[in-house]
Motif scaffolding. Structure first.
Motif, PDB file in Angstrom:
ATOM      1  N   CYS A  82       0.202  -5.429  -5.741  1.00  0.00           N
ATOM      2  CA  CYS A  82       0.735  -4.464  -6.706  1.00  0.00           C
ATOM      3  C   CYS A  82       1.959  -3.773  -6.117  1.00  0.00           C
ATOM      4  O   CYS A  82       2.260  -3.938  -4.940  1.00  0.00           O
ATOM      5  CB  CYS A  82      -0.320  -3.428  -7.071  1.00  0.00           C
ATOM      6  N   ASP A  83       2.648  -2.976  -6.949  1.00  0.00           N
ATOM      7  CA  ASP A  83       3.763  -2.170  -6.448  1.00  0.00           C
ATOM      8  C   ASP A  83       3.211  -1.075  -5.540  1.00  0.00           C
ATOM      9  O   ASP A  83       2.018  -0.764  -5.582  1.00  0.00           O
ATOM     10  CB  ASP A  83       4.532  -1.564  -7.625  1.00  0.00           C
ATOM     11  N   GLY A  84       4.095  -0.471  -4.743  1.00  0.00           N
ATOM     12  CA  GLY A  84       3.655   0.501  -3.750  1.00  0.00           C
ATOM     13  C   GLY A  84       3.138   1.814  -4.320  1.00  0.00           C
ATOM     14  O   GLY A  84       2.334   2.492  -3.671  1.00  0.00           O
ATOM     15  N   PHE A  85       3.549   2.177  -5.529  1.00  0.00           N
ATOM     16  CA  PHE A  85       3.011   3.392  -6.142  1.00  0.00           C
ATOM     17  C   PHE A  85       1.543   3.159  -6.499  1.00  0.00           C
ATOM     18  O   PHE A  85       0.653   3.906  -6.086  1.00  0.00           O
ATOM     19  CB  PHE A  85       3.815   3.787  -7.391  1.00  0.00           C
ATOM     20  N   THR A  86       1.303   2.077  -7.235  1.00  0.00           N
ATOM     21  CA  THR A  86      -0.069   1.736  -7.614  1.00  0.00           C
ATOM     22  C   THR A  86      -0.924   1.512  -6.369  1.00  0.00           C
ATOM     23  O   THR A  86      -2.063   1.978  -6.295  1.00  0.00           O
ATOM     24  CB  THR A  86      -0.061   0.459  -8.489  1.00  0.00           C
ATOM     25  N   GLY A  87      -0.359   0.821  -5.381  1.00  0.00           N
ATOM     26  CA  GLY A  87      -1.104   0.527  -4.154  1.00  0.00           C
ATOM     27  C   GLY A  87      -1.502   1.782  -3.412  1.00  0.00           C
ATOM     28  O   GLY A  87      -2.624   1.900  -2.903  1.00  0.00           O
ATOM     29  N   ASN A  88      -0.583   2.739  -3.366  1.00  0.00           N
ATOM     30  CA  ASN A  88      -0.893   3.981  -2.686  1.00  0.00           C
ATOM     31  C   ASN A  88      -1.997   4.744  -3.417  1.00  0.00           C
ATOM     32  O   ASN A  88      -2.882   5.336  -2.792  1.00  0.00           O
ATOM     33  CB  ASN A  88       0.377   4.825  -2.585  1.00  0.00           C
ATOM     34  N   VAL A  89      -1.955   4.698  -4.754  1.00  0.00           N
ATOM     35  CA  VAL A  89      -3.011   5.335  -5.549  1.00  0.00           C
ATOM     36  C   VAL A  89      -4.359   4.644  -5.263  1.00  0.00           C
ATOM     37  O   VAL A  89      -5.372   5.312  -5.033  1.00  0.00           O
ATOM     38  CB  VAL A  89      -2.671   5.308  -7.057  1.00  0.00           C
ATOM     39  N   ILE A  90      -4.363   3.321  -5.227  1.00  0.00           N
ATOM     40  CA  ILE A  90      -5.606   2.582  -4.961  1.00  0.00           C
ATOM     41  C   ILE A  90      -6.138   2.908  -3.561  1.00  0.00           C
ATOM     42  O   ILE A  90      -7.323   3.190  -3.374  1.00  0.00           O
ATOM     43  CB  ILE A  90      -5.376   1.059  -5.102  1.00  0.00           C
ATOM     44  N   LEU A  91      -5.236   2.902  -2.578  1.00  0.00           N
ATOM     45  CA  LEU A  91      -5.632   3.168  -1.193  1.00  0.00           C
ATOM     46  C   LEU A  91      -6.247   4.560  -1.057  1.00  0.00           C
ATOM     47  O   LEU A  91      -7.336   4.730  -0.498  1.00  0.00           O
ATOM     48  CB  LEU A  91      -4.397   3.055  -0.290  1.00  0.00           C
ATOM     49  N   LYS A  92      -5.553   5.536  -1.614  1.00  0.00           N
ATOM     50  CA  LYS A  92      -6.009   6.912  -1.425  1.00  0.00           C
ATOM     51  C   LYS A  92      -7.219   7.249  -2.289  1.00  0.00           C
ATOM     52  O   LYS A  92      -8.082   8.015  -1.882  1.00  0.00           O
ATOM     53  CB  LYS A  92      -4.856   7.880  -1.670  1.00  0.00           C
ATOM     54  N   LEU A  93      -7.264   6.672  -3.487  1.00  0.00           N
ATOM     55  CA  LEU A  93      -8.442   6.881  -4.328  1.00  0.00           C
ATOM     56  C   LEU A  93      -9.668   6.289  -3.626  1.00  0.00           C
ATOM     57  O   LEU A  93     -10.749   6.882  -3.634  1.00  0.00           O
ATOM     58  CB  LEU A  93      -8.240   6.228  -5.697  1.00  0.00           C
ATOM     59  N   SER A  94      -9.480   5.153  -2.987  1.00  0.00           N
ATOM     60  CA  SER A  94     -10.589   4.511  -2.272  1.00  0.00           C
ATOM     61  C   SER A  94     -11.022   5.362  -1.085  1.00  0.00           C
ATOM     62  O   SER A  94     -12.218   5.499  -0.813  1.00  0.00           O
ATOM     63  CB  SER A  94     -10.179   3.114  -1.807  1.00  0.00           C
ATOM     64  N   GLU A  95     -10.065   5.953  -0.402  1.00  0.00           N
ATOM     65  CA  GLU A  95     -10.404   6.862   0.692  1.00  0.00           C
ATOM     66  C   GLU A  95     -11.213   8.045   0.179  1.00  0.00           C
ATOM     67  O   GLU A  95     -12.200   8.451   0.785  1.00  0.00           O
ATOM     68  CB  GLU A  95      -9.136   7.414   1.338  1.00  0.00           C
ATOM     69  N   GLY A  96     -10.754   8.586  -0.955  1.00  0.00           N
ATOM     70  CA  GLY A  96     -11.464   9.720  -1.561  1.00  0.00           C
ATOM     71  C   GLY A  96     -12.884   9.341  -1.943  1.00  0.00           C
ATOM     72  O   GLY A  96     -13.834  10.089  -1.710  1.00  0.00           O
ATOM     73  N   LYS A 148       8.414  13.682  -3.804  1.00  0.00           N
ATOM     74  CA  LYS A 148       7.750  12.378  -3.662  1.00  0.00           C
ATOM     75  C   LYS A 148       7.726  11.598  -4.975  1.00  0.00           C
ATOM     76  O   LYS A 148       7.849  12.170  -6.049  1.00  0.00           O
ATOM     77  CB  LYS A 148       6.313  12.581  -3.179  1.00  0.00           C
ATOM     78  N   GLY A 149       7.524  10.302  -4.856  1.00  0.00           N
ATOM     79  CA  GLY A 149       7.316   9.456  -6.022  1.00  0.00           C
ATOM     80  C   GLY A 149       8.602   8.927  -6.617  1.00  0.00           C
ATOM     81  O   GLY A 149       9.684   9.090  -6.042  1.00  0.00           O
ATOM     82  N   GLY A 150       8.479   8.289  -7.777  1.00  0.00           N
ATOM     83  CA  GLY A 150       9.636   7.743  -8.467  1.00  0.00           C
ATOM     84  C   GLY A 150      10.274   8.813  -9.360  1.00  0.00           C
ATOM     85  O   GLY A 150       9.865   9.982  -9.354  1.00  0.00           O
ATOM     86  N   GLN A 151      11.255   8.400 -10.148  1.00  0.00           N
ATOM     87  CA  GLN A 151      11.961   9.358 -11.007  1.00  0.00           C
ATOM     88  C   GLN A 151      11.013  10.001 -12.011  1.00  0.00           C
ATOM     89  O   GLN A 151      11.111  11.196 -12.294  1.00  0.00           O
ATOM     90  CB  GLN A 151      13.113   8.638 -11.720  1.00  0.00           C
ATOM     91  N   ALA A 203       0.816  -1.220   0.000  1.00  0.00           N
ATOM     92  CA  ALA A 203       0.000   0.000   0.000  1.00  0.00           C
ATOM     93  C   ALA A 203       0.847   1.266   0.000  1.00  0.00           C
ATOM     94  O   ALA A 203       0.295   2.354   0.126  1.00  0.00           O
ATOM     95  CB  ALA A 203      -0.934  -0.017   1.205  1.00  0.00           C
ATOM     96  N   GLY A 204       2.170   1.143  -0.168  1.00  0.00           N
ATOM     97  CA  GLY A 204       2.941   2.379  -0.288  1.00  0.00           C
ATOM     98  C   GLY A 204       4.370   2.368   0.206  1.00  0.00           C
ATOM     99  O   GLY A 204       5.025   3.414   0.216  1.00  0.00           O
ATOM    100  N   ALA A 205       4.910   1.202   0.568  1.00  0.00           N
ATOM    101  CA  ALA A 205       6.285   1.199   1.077  1.00  0.00           C
ATOM    102  C   ALA A 205       7.325   1.234  -0.036  1.00  0.00           C
ATOM    103  O   ALA A 205       8.375   1.847   0.125  1.00  0.00           O
ATOM    104  CB  ALA A 205       6.511  -0.025   1.969  1.00  0.00           C
ATOM    105  N   ASN A 206       7.043   0.594  -1.168  1.00  0.00           N
ATOM    106  CA  ASN A 206       8.052   0.445  -2.227  1.00  0.00           C
ATOM    107  C   ASN A 206       7.541   0.974  -3.566  1.00  0.00           C
ATOM    108  O   ASN A 206       6.727   0.330  -4.223  1.00  0.00           O
ATOM    109  CB  ASN A 206       8.412  -1.037  -2.396  1.00  0.00           C
TER     110      ASN A 206
END
Lengths: 334, 334
Positions: free
Chosen positions: A224-238, B185-188, A141-144
């Motif tokens: 998923c990777d942490g970038f995608t996971g963070n987007v999913i987590l936060k979009l769901s919160e929104g 924040k984020g990747g490259q 959800a956002g570590a990697n």
């Protein structure tokens, strides 16, 4: 059982930490060590009439801010409220750690102060997210931000074990987030991960998961990777916020709305409760050798108490021993 | 104005195509050329009593399937219903193209049969997605899995122009999807894109956009790579479905629910209409030299008519000429 709580991490620290800890002591029978400025903590408790039964303090003045470089936890902020909590955990003075502070710093602390389980490539944040039929586990959800296929494979494995041991879900369905259902879809990361997941007979891999199916509950472990996971987590919160606003707008304005709200009270409050991330406790940092739980930054009293409860379950169910054993077995097989 | 419609792309082809085309002729005063098997099309129209006024047929038997490799459009499926529509567009026999077929094949057709605007690195799908205050434009919604910073910069630029020219939004707010608000924040990809967007004074760049803010309407143009965009698009669809199911469950079961629904009818139907992607027309393929509109795969009559209307607006507002000019100006400045 004794749990360290970072007294100064999160938007509502230290008050929510004290209240949440007191609630957890009362509800779940744990002891809590709160780290941070003891004078401030005691003063806050006194002002808000919070019981100190079952609570201890571990005094330290420093705090690592949410915008600071996570690796400063290892040096200048080594004895911050979060750093101190990691010290207590690494020295075996507590059984688990809970913090609502910076995700990055928690990942750094878990990785370098607690260490990863042998064989684990990266620690990952595993969040429970509400969906139509209940909830699912999102890893990472956002570590990697950047991931390799073997990492995603381990996320799937650890996530499955977490759901089995802590949530009691048998053979959880594992879905790989992708932009199409066919195994040829996505980038190289998705294609290679697909094959690893498919070959692992210990997993109940149900294939690629298009994001449409996530809120509809089509998988129990969403990988998923942490970038995608963070987007999913936060979009769901929104979206959860949007849904909540929508219900408010429907039911709290006008006579018809208020009248309907009264009629549908039970259903609406059930729904709002189910959509409330605070009910879901914290997110474990999977892959480290001791229980570390990340609570949401905006956690209130209830969310903190649930995160502490989560920590208790992880300890009681010996989740980490299970992951360690499974990895050793896997190595033997391979 | 004459618009080519792929008669055999999408889940509900050819019936929804015929009905949508007839509706567009009646509502928006355009002529439509429907490509595909003329005998089947005429038979379907007859069976469903669909008026052929304003419709023409361009007969071809072949169809490119949704699971086929997109590049087959250039060879074995060159004269499929979609390939034929591209031929009509490239030969100037129609002013725009609409298809509910495979996104990949539409991107391939736009890129290789129509060509990109000079200077544009990649064509991108730009979808309007409903959110709390109305809707936002998501670019890239799925054409390019892997992206470079210059590509994302162009997506931002093209998306802004599209909203300004076709939707009449002045100085649309551009947000870069990222996992934190700070520019570090984020990747490259995110870090480098941030600097490009910040430096472009023609853009109203509002910084990094955490996904939580997307459904709450915090940006008008939401910029990301096509993998992330596709996840956002589909997760939003799933949430829309969830919201719809929730409203149904609240209002269509039990006496209290039905009674409340009657009281709140206007609000509920307004909300459901606003959340209905069919109202938003198709998604333009930005960056190609002629108007190409991708309609949702599950488009019905209404969605197809709106996508045709979208195509009409893109032509009338000379969106492509504007993008071309802006790129030339930019090159001169640079």
């Amino acid at each position: 059982m004794k749990i360290a709580l970072d007294g100064f991490g999160g938007d509502h620290a230290p008050l929510a930490m004290l209240e949440g800890a007191a609630l957890a002591v009362a509800e779940y029978g744990v002891d809590v060590v709160i780290t941070g400025d003891e004078a401030v903590l005691r003063k806050t408790a006194l002002e808000h009439n919070i019981s100190l039964a079952g609570l201890e303090f571990s005094d330290t003045k420093d705090v690592i801010g949410i915008c600071e470089e996570p690796t400063t936890l290892l040096q200048e902020h080594r004895d911050s409220s979060l750093g101190r909590a990691f010290t207590l955990l690494s020295e075996g003075k507590v059984d688990a750690l809970v913090s609502a502070g910076s995700t990055g710093a928690i990942v750094v602390g878990g990785t370098f102060l607690i260490k990863r389980i042998k064989g684990i490539k990266r620690a990952a944040i595993a969040s429970m997210v509400p969906c139509e039929n209940g909830s699912y586990l999102l890893v990472d959800a956002g570590a990697n931000t950047d991931c390799r296929p073997e990492m995603l494979h381990q996320f799937a494995m650890m996530g499955s074990m977490y759901l089995e041991s802590v949530r009691g879900i048998q053979r959880p369905r594992v879905g790989l987030v992708n932009i199409g259902a066919e195994e040829t879809k996505g980038g190289q990361l998705q294609k290679d991960t697909y094959h690893l997941l498919e070959q692992d007979k210990n997993l109940n891999f149900t294939g690629n998961l298009e994001a449409r199916g996530i809120p509809l509950g089509e998988a129990d472990v969403v990988v998923c990777d942490g970038f995608t996971g963070n987007v999913i987590l936060k979009l769901s919160e929104g979206w959860g916020k949007f849904l909540n606003n929508t219900l408010k707008d429907l039911f709290l304005t006008g006579f018809a709305g208020k009248f309907s709200a009264a009629l549908l009270l039970k259903k609406i409050s059930g729904l709002r409760k189910r959509m409330n991330y605070k009910e879901y406790g914290g997110a474990p940092l999977l892959g480290v050798t001791k229980p570390v739980i990340k609570a949401h930054g905006s956690s209130d009293k209830l969310a903190i108490s649930k995160a502490i409860y989560q920590a208790k379950l992880v300890v009681e169910q010996q989740m980490i021993a299970r992951i360690t054993k499974a990895l050793a077995d896997q190595k033997e097989e391979g």
